[in-house]
Design an enzyme around this catalytic site. Structure first.
Site, mmCIF file in Angstrom:
data_model
loop_
_atom_site.group_PDB
_atom_site.id
_atom_site.type_symbol
_atom_site.label_atom_id
_atom_site.label_comp_id
_atom_site.label_asym_id
_atom_site.label_seq_id
_atom_site.Cartn_x
_atom_site.Cartn_y
_atom_site.Cartn_z
ATOM 1 N N GLU A 61 116.508 8.209 22.586
ATOM 2 C CA GLU A 61 117.354 8.800 23.619
ATOM 3 C C GLU A 61 116.575 9.407 24.787
ATOM 4 O OE1 GLU A 61 120.141 11.476 21.791
ATOM 5 O OE2 GLU A 61 121.038 9.920 20.556
ATOM 6 N N HIS A 100 110.971 11.661 18.660
ATOM 7 C CA HIS A 100 112.330 12.207 18.621
ATOM 8 C C HIS A 100 112.218 13.674 19.056
ATOM 9 C CE1 HIS A 100 116.489 11.436 16.710
ATOM 10 N NE2 HIS A 100 116.574 12.632 17.295
ATOM 11 N N ARG A 131 115.986 5.451 8.718
ATOM 12 C CA ARG A 131 115.335 5.701 10.004
ATOM 13 C C ARG A 131 114.923 7.164 10.061
ATOM 14 N NH1 ARG A 131 117.930 7.165 15.509
ATOM 15 N NH2 ARG A 131 116.038 7.194 16.751
ATOM 16 N N GLU A 168 122.185 5.144 15.479
ATOM 17 C CA GLU A 168 122.904 6.381 15.165
ATOM 18 C C GLU A 168 124.384 6.198 15.456
ATOM 19 O OE1 GLU A 168 121.602 10.097 16.942
ATOM 20 O OE2 GLU A 168 119.508 9.490 16.705
ATOM 21 N N ASN A 191 122.574 4.155 20.101
ATOM 22 C CA ASN A 191 123.219 5.353 19.548
ATOM 23 C C ASN A 191 124.565 5.514 20.238
ATOM 24 O OD1 ASN A 191 120.862 5.723 18.169
ATOM 25 N ND2 ASN A 191 120.324 7.678 19.109
ATOM 26 N N TYR A 201 128.361 7.602 19.992
ATOM 27 C CA TYR A 201 129.209 8.612 19.352
ATOM 28 C C TYR A 201 130.609 8.693 19.951
ATOM 29 C CZ TYR A 201 125.096 10.441 16.949
ATOM 30 O OH TYR A 201 123.994 10.570 16.145
HETATM 31 O O1 IFM Z 1 121.368 15.178 16.204
HETATM 32 C C1 IFM Z 1 121.347 14.300 17.289
HETATM 33 C C2 IFM Z 1 120.164 13.373 17.220
HETATM 34 O O2 IFM Z 1 118.959 14.058 17.129
HETATM 35 C C3 IFM Z 1 120.112 12.496 18.443
HETATM 36 N N1 IFM Z 1 121.381 11.850 18.678
HETATM 37 C C4 IFM Z 1 122.573 12.637 18.619
HETATM 38 C C5 IFM Z 1 122.601 13.471 17.349
HETATM 39 C C6 IFM Z 1 123.875 14.323 17.313
HETATM 40 O O3 IFM Z 1 123.917 15.155 18.424
#
Ligand code: IFM
Length: 449
Positions: free
Chosen positions: A175, A130, A86, A353, A306, A308
């Site tokens: 995002e 992005h 990606r 992500e 995404n 985290y």
């Molecule tokens: O690096 C970023 C990415 O560009 C978008 N999502 C989160 C990642 C980590 O912060």
């Protein structure tokens, strides 16, 4: 029991044989070559060139020099046995002024990249936006200006016309929450604006532009899959007293984009609560014109997720964190995928992500033993496997990121890569996690399902 933290444990067999394992990057974070071959200035060039905006005064001027080293980077993916990649396209490489004449040299770069990936047997996933808006459009109001919506659709049309015969997966935005709120409410990202009213307008225009871009892509390449990538956090209240705040945070952080995309409109409880809690100083919804919400709700082929970390409202305490300070909470991925699949009629999900910032440096022998990243990935892969077993239609998983890169306002202080990059020499070196991921995919390929 094997105590070596870099060794492979059980390979979850839940992942089907057509599952797309890959890595992800974005243009501004890796390409460099910020003013080559006719590329125009982006809002991130302007932002990072403004003193005090990015840690250490870092910029993406050179970044990982991927614009010149893309062949080497494809070879790295091949060495890791990746099935998909990606990446994003830099709008100002194609339209230096945002719209108007196409800079073919810019598009040629991505054309070669796509061909190179396909030759290597790697499926390209293209993200159109992005975060690197052409600065020329920012001068006219950027995403607060409804004209930008049309400029984006025009750009999407041009890219799909050229790459639509080979690229099967398209992501309109990455995002939008970060773009709207970090960029226009908190002012921490480009264009560095602090205006809550503007941030809601931006959010609306991003959604609208997603819809028009989706139509433009489908007009050029009717058989491709088109979706959008949203960032989610698993929100929890640490105590009963924090439940209301957690619900409001969920409306803002998680539902502000997915609800309108699914035809539910903007979360009704959201705006009132944001105002009451003093989070957003915007009493009213942005200007929504007739027909907007219907367009925004056009069906998507897949949702990019995404994930985290968790946001625990009202609870700090001792929790395991990555080097950027985000809690390690794999359970949140499992719960999030289940919730999304349960609540919304989405045909397919990709984790576009997931990854961790750990700044391990090479040891005396040159090895980068990023064992915490391996543990992070292993636990999140297991969470995804559990979601699959519960029937979530998860089709692929992209680890963020292929390379250590420019981490926005954090500059180069945070390393998310599976591949270590020496930013002085541009040397690349597989970290232990890259080899672990390679072995994981190898074992998965070999396993019987
Ligand atoms: O690096 C970023 C990415 O560009 C978008 N999502 C989160 C990642 C980590 O912060």
């Amino acid at each position: 029991m094997n105590d070596d933290p870099t060794a492979l444990r059980e390979v979850p067999t839940a992942f089907p044989s057509d599952f797309l394992w890959g890595t992800a990057t974005s243009a501004y974070q890796i390409e460099g070559a910020w003013n080559e071959d006719g590329r125009g200035e982006s809002i991130w060039d302007r932002f990072s060139h403004t003193p005090g905006r990015v840690k250490g005064g870092d910029t993406g001027d050179v970044a990982c020099d991927h614009y010149h080293r893309w062949r080497e980077d494809i070879a790295l993916m091949q060495a890791m046995g990746m099935r998909a990649y990606r990446f994003s396209i830099a709008w100002p490489r194609l339209f230096p002024q945002g719209d108007g004449a196409l800079n073919t040299k810019g598009l040629d770069f991505y054309d070669r990249l796509v061909d190179g990936l396909l030759e290597a047997g790697i499926e390209p996933f293209v993200t159109l936006y992005h975060w690197d808006l052409p600065q020329a459009l920012q001068e006219k109001g950027g995403w607060t200006n409804r004209e930008t919506v049309h400029a984006f659709a025009f750009y999407a049309h041009a890219v799909a016309q050229r790459l639509g015969d080979r690229v099967r997966y398209w992501i309109t935005h990455n995002e939008p929450w970060v773009i709207a709120f970090l960029g226009h409410h908190f002012g921490l990202h480009a264009p560095g604006i602090e205006d809550s009213g503007a941030s809601l307008t931006v959010a609306h225009h991003l959604l609208l532009s997603h819809a028009l871009a989706m139509e433009a892509i489908r007009s050029q390449a009717p058989h491709v899959q088109v979706g959008i990538t949203l960032d989610f956090s698993w929100i929890e209240a640490a105590t009963p007293d924090h439940r209301e705040e957690a619900r409001a945070m969920d409306a803002w952080r998680n539902r502000w984009f997915i609800d309108p995309l699914m035809g539910r409109g903007y979360p009704a409880d959201g705006l009132r609560d944001f105002h009451r809690l003093g989070w957003l100083d915007a009493p009213a919804l942005p200007c929504v014109e007739e027909g907007d919400m219907r367009l925004i709700a056009l069906p998507i082929d897949f949702l990019g997720v995404n994930y985290y970390t968790r946001t625990l409202i009202g609870g700090e305490g001792e929790r395991e964190r990555t080097d950027i300070g985000w809690e390690v909470y794999p359970e949140g991925l499992y719960k999030l995928l289940n919730r999304l699949a349960f609540e919304y009629p989405i045909p397919a999900f990709y984790i576009t992500e997931n990854g961790a910032s750990y700044n391990d440096a090479p040891g005396p022998d040159g090895e980068i033993r990023d064992t915490r990243r391996i543990a992070y990935l292993e636990s999140h892969f297991a969470a995804a496997a559990r979601a699959l077993r519960c029937g979530v239609p998860l089709k692929g998983y992209f680890v963020w990121s292929l390379l250590d890169n420019f981490e926005w306002a954090e500059g180069y202080s945070q390393r998310f890569g599976l591949v270590w990059v020496d930013f002085a020499t541009q040397e690349r070196r597989l970290k232990a996690s890259a080899r672990w991921y390679r072995d994981f995919v190898r074992r998965w390929r070999a396993s019987e399902r």
